[in-house]
Design an enzyme around this catalytic site. Structure first.
Site, PDB file in Angstrom:
ATOM      1  N   GLY A 276       0.018 -35.589 -29.964  1.00  0.00           N
ATOM      2  CA  GLY A 276       1.149 -34.800 -29.470  1.00  0.00           C
ATOM      3  C   GLY A 276       2.101 -35.734 -28.740  1.00  0.00           C
ATOM      4  O   GLY A 276       3.149 -36.133 -29.241  1.00  0.00           O
ATOM      5  N   ARG A 277       1.666 -36.157 -27.528  1.00  0.00           N
ATOM      6  CA  ARG A 277       2.496 -36.994 -26.666  1.00  0.00           C
ATOM      7  C   ARG A 277       3.024 -38.241 -27.374  1.00  0.00           C
ATOM      8  O   ARG A 277       4.200 -38.595 -27.209  1.00  0.00           O
ATOM      9  CB  ARG A 277       1.645 -37.424 -25.461  1.00  0.00           C
ATOM     10  CG  ARG A 277       2.385 -38.217 -24.413  1.00  0.00           C
ATOM     11  CD  ARG A 277       1.398 -38.874 -23.428  1.00  0.00           C
ATOM     12  NE  ARG A 277       0.377 -37.976 -22.944  1.00  0.00           N
ATOM     13  CZ  ARG A 277       0.465 -37.252 -21.835  1.00  0.00           C
ATOM     14  NH1 ARG A 277       1.544 -37.324 -21.079  1.00  0.00           N
ATOM     15  NH2 ARG A 277      -0.527 -36.460 -21.461  1.00  0.00           N
ATOM     16  N   TYR A 317       0.944 -33.941 -11.636  1.00  0.00           N
ATOM     17  CA  TYR A 317       0.060 -35.095 -11.911  1.00  0.00           C
ATOM     18  C   TYR A 317       0.498 -36.361 -11.185  1.00  0.00           C
ATOM     19  O   TYR A 317      -0.029 -37.437 -11.482  1.00  0.00           O
ATOM     20  CB  TYR A 317       0.067 -35.434 -13.412  1.00  0.00           C
ATOM     21  CG  TYR A 317      -0.122 -34.279 -14.359  1.00  0.00           C
ATOM     22  CD1 TYR A 317      -1.273 -33.506 -14.329  1.00  0.00           C
ATOM     23  CD2 TYR A 317       0.851 -33.978 -15.316  1.00  0.00           C
ATOM     24  CE1 TYR A 317      -1.450 -32.465 -15.222  1.00  0.00           C
ATOM     25  CE2 TYR A 317       0.677 -32.939 -16.221  1.00  0.00           C
ATOM     26  CZ  TYR A 317      -0.473 -32.185 -16.166  1.00  0.00           C
ATOM     27  OH  TYR A 317      -0.637 -31.171 -17.059  1.00  0.00           O
ATOM     28  N   CYS A 356      12.332 -23.784  -3.797  1.00  0.00           N
ATOM     29  CA  CYS A 356      11.902 -23.646  -2.407  1.00  0.00           C
ATOM     30  C   CYS A 356      10.475 -24.122  -2.182  1.00  0.00           C
ATOM     31  O   CYS A 356       9.604 -23.346  -1.787  1.00  0.00           O
ATOM     32  CB  CYS A 356      12.038 -22.191  -1.991  1.00  0.00           C
ATOM     33  SG  CYS A 356      13.641 -21.539  -2.446  1.00  0.00           S
ATOM     34  N   GLU A 357      10.196 -25.364  -2.497  1.00  0.00           N
ATOM     35  CA  GLU A 357       8.886 -25.958  -2.239  1.00  0.00           C
ATOM     36  C   GLU A 357       9.083 -27.451  -2.010  1.00  0.00           C
ATOM     37  O   GLU A 357       9.863 -28.081  -2.735  1.00  0.00           O
ATOM     38  CB  GLU A 357       7.960 -25.820  -3.460  1.00  0.00           C
ATOM     39  CG  GLU A 357       7.641 -24.406  -3.810  1.00  0.00           C
ATOM     40  CD  GLU A 357       6.353 -24.264  -4.621  1.00  0.00           C
ATOM     41  OE1 GLU A 357       5.494 -25.180  -4.570  1.00  0.00           O
ATOM     42  OE2 GLU A 357       6.233 -23.241  -5.280  1.00  0.00           O
ATOM     43  N   TYR A 385       5.341 -32.251 -23.019  1.00  0.00           N
ATOM     44  CA  TYR A 385       4.932 -31.521 -21.811  1.00  0.00           C
ATOM     45  C   TYR A 385       6.066 -31.424 -20.794  1.00  0.00           C
ATOM     46  O   TYR A 385       5.846 -31.393 -19.585  1.00  0.00           O
ATOM     47  CB  TYR A 385       3.673 -32.157 -21.194  1.00  0.00           C
ATOM     48  CG  TYR A 385       2.565 -32.325 -22.221  1.00  0.00           C
ATOM     49  CD1 TYR A 385       1.915 -31.200 -22.730  1.00  0.00           C
ATOM     50  CD2 TYR A 385       2.213 -33.575 -22.726  1.00  0.00           C
ATOM     51  CE1 TYR A 385       0.925 -31.334 -23.708  1.00  0.00           C
ATOM     52  CE2 TYR A 385       1.224 -33.712 -23.700  1.00  0.00           C
ATOM     53  CZ  TYR A 385       0.595 -32.589 -24.181  1.00  0.00           C
ATOM     54  OH  TYR A 385      -0.371 -32.713 -25.143  1.00  0.00           O
TER      55      TYR A 385
HETATM   56  N1  LLP Z   1      -5.866 -31.896 -29.156  1.00  0.00           N
HETATM   57  C1  LLP Z   1      -6.383 -31.150 -28.160  1.00  0.00           C
HETATM   58  C2  LLP Z   1      -7.588 -30.368 -28.397  1.00  0.00           C
HETATM   59  C3  LLP Z   1      -5.753 -31.158 -26.903  1.00  0.00           C
HETATM   60  O1  LLP Z   1      -6.264 -30.431 -25.914  1.00  0.00           O
HETATM   61  C4  LLP Z   1      -4.594 -31.936 -26.705  1.00  0.00           C
HETATM   62  C5  LLP Z   1      -3.918 -31.960 -25.399  1.00  0.00           C
HETATM   63  C6  LLP Z   1      -4.091 -32.681 -27.795  1.00  0.00           C
HETATM   64  C7  LLP Z   1      -4.768 -32.642 -29.006  1.00  0.00           C
HETATM   65  C8  LLP Z   1      -2.847 -33.518 -27.703  1.00  0.00           C
HETATM   66  O2  LLP Z   1      -2.984 -34.522 -26.773  1.00  0.00           O
HETATM   67  P1  LLP Z   1      -1.824 -35.654 -26.700  1.00  0.00           P
HETATM   68  O3  LLP Z   1      -1.856 -36.391 -27.997  1.00  0.00           O
HETATM   69  O4  LLP Z   1      -0.545 -34.964 -26.481  1.00  0.00           O
HETATM   70  O5  LLP Z   1      -2.222 -36.495 -25.551  1.00  0.00           O
HETATM   71  N2  LLP Z   1       0.098 -31.458 -19.703  1.00  0.00           N
HETATM   72  C9  LLP Z   1      -0.515 -32.768 -19.679  1.00  0.00           C
HETATM   73  C10 LLP Z   1      -1.237 -33.086 -20.964  1.00  0.00           C
HETATM   74  C11 LLP Z   1      -2.273 -32.057 -21.355  1.00  0.00           C
HETATM   75  C12 LLP Z   1      -2.903 -32.326 -22.683  1.00  0.00           C
HETATM   76  C13 LLP Z   1      -3.703 -31.158 -23.115  1.00  0.00           C
HETATM   77  N3  LLP Z   1      -4.333 -31.319 -24.386  1.00  0.00           N
HETATM   78  C14 LLP Z   1       0.553 -33.808 -19.350  1.00  0.00           C
HETATM   79  O6  LLP Z   1       1.704 -33.434 -19.151  1.00  0.00           O
HETATM   80  O7  LLP Z   1       0.240 -34.984 -19.246  1.00  0.00           O
END
Ligand code: LLP
Length: 426
Positions: A276-277, A317, A356-357, A385
């Protein structure tokens, strides 16, 4: 790597000046680069090509329909974690066979929707969930394909405790030591076939090493199962590949692949990845306008029109996002995006929003050029995200989303209105 670059002292997204976009789209605005999305996807596809993987882009990182359409065009499948994300993927015409569905708490409704769509794999996170899937599939007279999410109990340095998922004390998957027995029990199910293994160890995982450790444990389990006559034909290694927040600190797709591909090549396993990221993060920036500056004790605050509801990562984070003016002028173009960057004449400020935080900040103690009211600031590496985790807290309409393609740009999600905010209320 991305296509956000300064030219003659002004920030461009591909060939469009960012200030031109916000002049009509307004601020706060999420601006995405189509070319950057494509390059990051292709880098993964190329690096892992020896495994002929199915790449399932993780919708949760940035799920705008226009973004999903671009990725489908690149050949992507989709990783979804809710009925809503499944709906998004189906809306853009994704082939259901290329959809994987993870999540620890899938409801009957969500499972039924996914069964009706005929998705590729259910990534199962508990024994109870598996038997519930078997029951619901039998009620519909279908057979569901499933992967067991195994928790390999590996650590990863540098991953925030809130996004580390591969340790056994987290709620994810089932303990690898219990997995063999469960595969054996599950072989009795008539309507759910558990013939795949899923891993996702956290996000971001800053080095290939934890992947190698986790995949090594998974392969040992697969071999053990084979000796007991149980065939696992698919391994989903999840997401968690890093992106660039400061300079070029993240391993490239090629570096991850160099460590991972040799483990899996020739194993006769179908391979799935869920990035994803690493695809969406560097493809997006958040642009915000300076409202006011003020002094508080020894601190100087720059108050902007984006807030923690638009980008919650810094306060949730303590994450770092490079921030710089959109039009700094030729003398103040940042040579690199570094937390240590300080150009003579800069001042140390907190960049905060109007919520307001005290936790409402985008950056603290940051050296930035002196900013006047009305100046535009870009918050980099926010494609993943960013908008996806935004909310309407303080009854703030969510930001506009814009997609740039070469020299043209378009709104891919209009800014919410006050009416949108109260829609559905009595
Ligand atoms: N697969 C599963 C089962 C997941 O839970 C996630 C992310 C991904 C794939 C994708 O991960 P990536 O490739 O994007 O790292 N909100 C947090 C990140 C939470 C990720 C949750 N799961 C942030 O902003 O860093």
């Amino acid at each position: 790597m991305d296509y956000f670059q300064y030219r003659r002292g002004k920030l461009y997204c591909e060939n469009v000046a960012v200030d031109d976009i916000v002049r009509s789209a307004g601020t706060p605005a999420y601006i995405y680069s189509k070319a950057t999305l494509g390059v990051h996807f292709q880098r993964f596809a190329r690096a892992f090509a020896p495994l002929q993987p199915l790449i399932c882009y993780s919708v949760k990182s940035c799920g705008n329909l226009a973004i999903l359409r671009e990725l489908r065009r690149c050949g992507s499948g989709f990783d979804v974690v809710s009925g809503g994300e499944l709906f998004r993927a189906l809306q853009i015409g994704a082939d259901p066979a290329t959809i994987v569905f993870a999540g620890v708490g899938k409801t009957d409704r969500e499972i039924n929707e996914a069964l009706a769509a005929g998705i590729g794999w259910f990534n199962i996170e508990s024994e109870e969930e598996f038997w519930n899937l078997d029951r619901l599939a039998s009620l519909r007279g279908v057979v569901a394909q499933a992967a067991l999410r195994v928790n390999p109990d590996v650590s990863s340095r540098g991953t925030h405790r809130k996004t580390l998922t591969g340790k056994k004390e987290t709620k994810f998957g089932i303990d690898i030591n219990r997995a063999a027995d469960f595969y054996s029990q599950a072989s009795r199910a008539a309507h759910a076939r558990l013939h795949a293994l899923h891993l996702h160890i956290g996000s971001p995982i800053q080095s290939p090493r934890p992947f190698v450790n986790a995949i090594g444990k998974a392969l040992a389990l697969i071999d053990r199962l084979a000796r007991r006559g149980m065939v696992i034909d698919t391994i989903d290694i999840g997401g968690g590949f890093a992106a660039f927040y400061e300079g070029n600190e993240a391993p490239s797709a090629a570096e991850y692949a160099a460590a991972i591909v040799p483990l899996l090549v020739g194993r006769n396993l179908r391979v799935i990845l869920e990035p994803g990221r690493s695809i969406s993060c560097n493809a997006g920036i958040l642009v915000s306008r300076v409202q006011y500056a003020k002094q508080g004790g020894k601190k100087k605050f720059i108050i902007v029109d984006a807030a923690m509801n638009d980008l919650i990562r810094p306060t949730l984070y303590e994450s770092y996002h490079f921030i710089w003016p959109v039009n700094p002028g030729p003398a103040r173009v940042p040579p690199r995006r570094l937390s240590s960057l300080r150009i003579p004449g800069d001042e140390k400020v907190d960049v905060v929003g109007p919520i307001c935080e005290s936790g409402d900040y985008l950056a603290r103690d940051r050296w930035l050029p002196v900013l006047q009211r009305g100046a535009l600031l870009a918050v980099f590496s926010t494609g993943a995200y960013g908008f996806a985790m935004s909310s309407q807290y303080n009854t703030r309409p969510r930001a506009v989303e814009v997609l740039v393609d070469g020299s043209v740009w378009r709104v891919i999600r209009r800014r919410e209105t006050y009416r949108d905010l109260i829609a559905g209320e009595e």
